[in-house]
Design an enzyme around this catalytic site. Structure first.
Site, PDB file in Angstrom:
ATOM      1  N   GLY A  25      -9.497   0.778  12.956  1.00  0.00           N
ATOM      2  CA  GLY A  25      -8.314   1.656  13.182  1.00  0.00           C
ATOM      3  C   GLY A  25      -8.610   2.478  14.327  1.00  0.00           C
ATOM      4  O   GLY A  25      -7.605   2.356  15.230  1.00  0.00           O
ATOM      5  N   GLU A  37       4.616   1.690  15.637  1.00  0.00           N
ATOM      6  CA  GLU A  37       5.468   1.412  14.445  1.00  0.00           C
ATOM      7  C   GLU A  37       4.664   1.240  13.367  1.00  0.00           C
ATOM      8  O   GLU A  37       4.714   1.586  12.211  1.00  0.00           O
ATOM      9  CB  GLU A  37       6.277   0.191  14.890  1.00  0.00           C
ATOM     10  N   ASN A  40      -0.893   9.885   2.515  1.00  0.00           N
ATOM     11  CA  ASN A  40      -1.807   8.990   3.034  1.00  0.00           C
ATOM     12  C   ASN A  40      -3.033   9.745   3.709  1.00  0.00           C
ATOM     13  O   ASN A  40      -3.373   9.760   5.091  1.00  0.00           O
ATOM     14  CB  ASN A  40      -1.154   7.792   4.060  1.00  0.00           C
ATOM     15  N   TYR A  81      -6.360  10.176  12.020  1.00  0.00           N
ATOM     16  CA  TYR A  81      -5.593  10.710  13.256  1.00  0.00           C
ATOM     17  C   TYR A  81      -6.148  12.271  13.612  1.00  0.00           C
ATOM     18  O   TYR A  81      -6.071  12.226  14.912  1.00  0.00           O
ATOM     19  CB  TYR A  81      -4.145  10.926  12.789  1.00  0.00           C
ATOM     20  N   TYR A 116       0.714  -1.217   0.135  1.00  0.00           N
ATOM     21  CA  TYR A 116       0.021  -0.061   0.076  1.00  0.00           C
ATOM     22  C   TYR A 116       0.724   1.275   0.160  1.00  0.00           C
ATOM     23  O   TYR A 116       0.721   2.217  -0.485  1.00  0.00           O
ATOM     24  CB  TYR A 116      -0.813   0.030   1.340  1.00  0.00           C
ATOM     25  N   GLU A 117       2.036   1.058   0.770  1.00  0.00           N
ATOM     26  CA  GLU A 117       2.778   2.416   0.911  1.00  0.00           C
ATOM     27  C   GLU A 117       3.915   2.440  -0.203  1.00  0.00           C
ATOM     28  O   GLU A 117       4.709   3.115  -0.239  1.00  0.00           O
ATOM     29  CB  GLU A 117       3.687   2.364   2.175  1.00  0.00           C
ATOM     30  N   TYR A 170      -2.512  -1.489  10.703  1.00  0.00           N
ATOM     31  CA  TYR A 170      -2.784  -1.702   9.413  1.00  0.00           C
ATOM     32  C   TYR A 170      -4.176  -2.514   9.694  1.00  0.00           C
ATOM     33  O   TYR A 170      -4.607  -3.216  10.550  1.00  0.00           O
ATOM     34  CB  TYR A 170      -1.998  -2.698   8.689  1.00  0.00           C
ATOM     35  N   VAL A 171      -5.285  -2.218   8.842  1.00  0.00           N
ATOM     36  CA  VAL A 171      -6.430  -2.545   8.535  1.00  0.00           C
ATOM     37  C   VAL A 171      -6.688  -3.050   7.298  1.00  0.00           C
ATOM     38  O   VAL A 171      -6.556  -2.320   6.077  1.00  0.00           O
ATOM     39  CB  VAL A 171      -7.735  -1.623   9.223  1.00  0.00           C
TER      40      VAL A 171
END
Length: 160
Positions: free
Chosen positions: A99, A85, A126, A133, A26-27, A88-89
């Site tokens: 999340g 660190e 993201n 957040y 994903y990243e 992930y969902v």
């Protein structure tokens, strides 16, 4: 659907590796994953590990997400902090509050352990994660730039 969070065990190493790999893809960094079931088992669940993990799963036992963290330290506060660190969902469980549930669980761990901070990093592109957040009240720390030494550069610097 109902979810529950439980402490991960060594038997979860393959699921954790799957989640780490999916997150890295994903990243746009799937090629950087070096972890294996064996190295995860040792580094998270082995003697002397400072890393902890939880799994979020459905009532049917289907893994929906995970979080891995460790304690950091603030000299200014003279207190430990909790550093997330990875969180992930899986795509099929996104938008269901998993999340947020994982973040709240870690916030409770931080409070219970007397931590002065709960911190993590997020890629600047993201947006879905950033929205989550900010919705929980987290604030970006834009005055800090993260640096990293790894791989050959780390070895070369260490060698002098």
């Amino acid at each position: 659907m109902n979810y529950r969070i439980r402490n991960a065990t060594a038997a979860d190493a393959a699921v954790i590796l799957r989640f780490i790999t999916e997150l890295a893809v994903y990243e746009n960094a799937g090629h950087e994953v070096e972890a294996t079931v064996e190295t995860l088992t040792q580094s998270i669940f082995g003697p002397g590990s400072v890393t902890r993990a939880v799994i979020c799963e459905t009532d049917a036992g289907e893994p929906a997400g995970f979080a891995i963290w460790f304690l950091s330290y603030s000299t200014w506060q003279a207190r430990n902090g909790l550093y997330l660190e990875d969180l992930y969902v899986t795509p099929e469980h996104r938008g269901a509050g998993v999340g947020r549930m994982l973040l709240r669980h870690l916030a409770k761990v931080a409070v219970a352990e007397g931590c002065g901070r709960f911190e993590w990093s997020v890629l600047d592109w993201n947006e879905p994660a950033i929205r989550v957040y900010e919705a929980i009240g987290a604030e970006p720390q834009s005055e800090w730039t993260r640096y990293r030494l790894s791989g050959d550069r780390l070895k070369a610097f260490a060698a002098g």
